[in-house]
Design a protein around this motif. Structure first.
Motif, PDB file in Angstrom:
ATOM      1  N   ALA A 157      21.490  15.775 -35.959  1.00  0.00           N
ATOM      2  CA  ALA A 157      22.492  14.749 -36.237  1.00  0.00           C
ATOM      3  C   ALA A 157      22.326  14.173 -37.640  1.00  0.00           C
ATOM      4  O   ALA A 157      23.300  13.796 -38.290  1.00  0.00           O
ATOM      5  N   PRO A 209      28.269  16.225 -38.552  1.00  0.00           N
ATOM      6  CA  PRO A 209      27.723  16.093 -37.203  1.00  0.00           C
ATOM      7  C   PRO A 209      28.795  15.696 -36.196  1.00  0.00           C
ATOM      8  O   PRO A 209      29.837  15.128 -36.544  1.00  0.00           O
ATOM      9  N   ARG A 210      28.527  16.014 -34.935  1.00  0.00           N
ATOM     10  CA  ARG A 210      29.402  15.532 -33.869  1.00  0.00           C
ATOM     11  C   ARG A 210      29.246  14.019 -33.737  1.00  0.00           C
ATOM     12  O   ARG A 210      28.261  13.439 -34.190  1.00  0.00           O
ATOM     13  N   THR A 211      30.198  13.375 -33.084  1.00  0.00           N
ATOM     14  CA  THR A 211      30.087  11.930 -32.881  1.00  0.00           C
ATOM     15  C   THR A 211      29.070  11.603 -31.790  1.00  0.00           C
ATOM     16  O   THR A 211      28.515  10.500 -31.784  1.00  0.00           O
ATOM     17  N   ARG A 212      28.805  12.550 -30.878  1.00  0.00           N
ATOM     18  CA  ARG A 212      27.840  12.335 -29.809  1.00  0.00           C
ATOM     19  C   ARG A 212      27.066  13.622 -29.529  1.00  0.00           C
ATOM     20  O   ARG A 212      27.644  14.703 -29.553  1.00  0.00           O
ATOM     21  N   TYR A 213      25.782  13.444 -29.252  1.00  0.00           N
ATOM     22  CA  TYR A 213      24.929  14.548 -28.812  1.00  0.00           C
ATOM     23  C   TYR A 213      24.212  14.097 -27.540  1.00  0.00           C
ATOM     24  O   TYR A 213      23.725  12.963 -27.461  1.00  0.00           O
ATOM     25  N   GLN A 270      29.001   8.108 -41.808  1.00  0.00           N
ATOM     26  CA  GLN A 270      29.183   8.694 -40.480  1.00  0.00           C
ATOM     27  C   GLN A 270      28.314   7.971 -39.460  1.00  0.00           C
ATOM     28  O   GLN A 270      27.206   7.518 -39.788  1.00  0.00           O
ATOM     29  N   ARG A 328      24.473   7.825 -43.081  1.00  0.00           N
ATOM     30  CA  ARG A 328      24.913   7.819 -41.687  1.00  0.00           C
ATOM     31  C   ARG A 328      24.026   6.940 -40.826  1.00  0.00           C
ATOM     32  O   ARG A 328      22.855   6.693 -41.151  1.00  0.00           O
ATOM     33  N   ILE A 386      22.553   6.638 -36.968  1.00  0.00           N
ATOM     34  CA  ILE A 386      22.293   7.379 -35.728  1.00  0.00           C
ATOM     35  C   ILE A 386      21.820   6.374 -34.686  1.00  0.00           C
ATOM     36  O   ILE A 386      20.728   5.816 -34.806  1.00  0.00           O
ATOM     37  N   ARG A 410      32.056   3.405 -36.298  1.00  0.00           N
ATOM     38  CA  ARG A 410      32.460   4.718 -36.816  1.00  0.00           C
ATOM     39  C   ARG A 410      33.856   4.658 -37.424  1.00  0.00           C
ATOM     40  O   ARG A 410      34.122   5.219 -38.488  1.00  0.00           O
ATOM     41  N   VAL A 461      26.781   8.367 -35.487  1.00  0.00           N
ATOM     42  CA  VAL A 461      26.512   9.341 -34.425  1.00  0.00           C
ATOM     43  C   VAL A 461      25.763   8.647 -33.291  1.00  0.00           C
ATOM     44  O   VAL A 461      24.865   7.829 -33.542  1.00  0.00           O
TER      45      VAL A 461
END
Length: 285
Positions: A236, A242-246, A169, A126, A128, A160, A171
């Protein structure tokens, strides 16, 4: 699971350094990108291996990719954290500074991502991307910084959708106020740039720059710690889905929520009212 690699750029101080240590504490082997030997000595610890990395230098980016390719461990995640903060009114910021901000805060991340994507595709890892609340809301004098972060958010969305079918993924992390050295450096840079404004520009924007710097200092002092931000990044990195945004910090969550429901004009008035109390006495807001 066998130990996996994680790359964290901009790991000399602040969020990057805290994220490197947090992830090493969770059993990963972290390649921590730093720009100077003294920073490497400071971050080196069990599970944290410093690598000299200026993300705007193609040779250093390729050396990082070679280091990852030569390691038998899988690359689980790339944390694109490196960044600089340069604030000035759009009219007054020299074009060389605009290009520098985009080179570090956008193009450098793309270069590192391109170099490491083959390894991430093999491991189904992924990416980040550390954005900012400035990637969703552009305050006055934040044109260059927010512009690069807005662009990073768009690139993240595109990436993404490109690599999700391939198992990778992507994020986005959106911090608000975080107590790090970056904010202090940003204020110092803003003051240096303000000192270079013409008398006419100073008359137009001098009070605004003062208000923004005061607001930035206040927001940073009341913000979360770098260690707290690192725990969100670790979430993340490690969450199975995981969510796409934090967001990081209540201020980020609040302002992004307001931006969703308020009109541009209403948000302009809220921003202006918030800044007005930080203007120096006698200055026009």
């Amino acid at each position: 699971m066998p130990q996996q690699l994680i790359v964290v750029t901009g790991a000399s101080t602040g969020i990057g350094a805290s994220a490197a240590r947090e992830l090493a504490g969770r059993g990963f082997h972290v390649l921590a990108g730093v720009r100077r030997d003294r920073d490497a000595d400071a971050i080196r610890s069990d599970g944290v291996e410093p690598v000299i990395l200026d993300i705007t230098e193609p040779g250093q980016v390729q050396a990082l990719a070679a280091r990852v390719a030569g390691d038998p461990r899988a690359l689980h995640a790339l944390v694109n954290n490196a960044g600089i903060q340069v604030n000035a009114p759009v009219e007054a910021l020299p074009m060389a500074q605009w290009r520098r901000v985009f080179e570090v805060n956008l193009f450098g991340h793309i270069a590192v991502t391109q170099a490491l994507l083959p390894a991430l595709l093999r491991s189904k890892g992924r990416v980040i991307n550390i954005s900012s609340i400035g990637g969703r809301i552009a305050m006055p004098t934040y044109g260059a910084y927010a512009g690069a972060k807005f662009a990073l958010e768009a690139v993240s969305d595109a990436l993404r959708r490109e690599v999700a079918p391939l198992g990778v993924q992507v994020v986005v992390i959106e911090p608000g106020g975080v107590r790090t050295e970056m904010a202090g450096r940003g204020i110092a840079t803003a003051n240096q740039l303000a000192a270079q404004m013409t008398p006419e520009q100073d008359e137009r924007y001098g009070g605004l720059v003062h208000a923004i710097n005061t607001l930035m200092a206040t927001g940073t002092a009341s913000g979360v710690t770098a260690d707290a931000a690192a725990r969100i990044i670790a979430k993340a990195v490690t969450n199975r889905r995981p969510r796409t945004r934090y967001t990081i910090g209540r201020d980020a969550a609040l302002l992004i929520g307001l931006a969703r429901v308020l009109s541009d004009r209403t948000l302009d008035r809220v921003s202006a009212a918030n800044l007005r109390r930080h203007y120096p006495k006698g200055a026009t807001a």
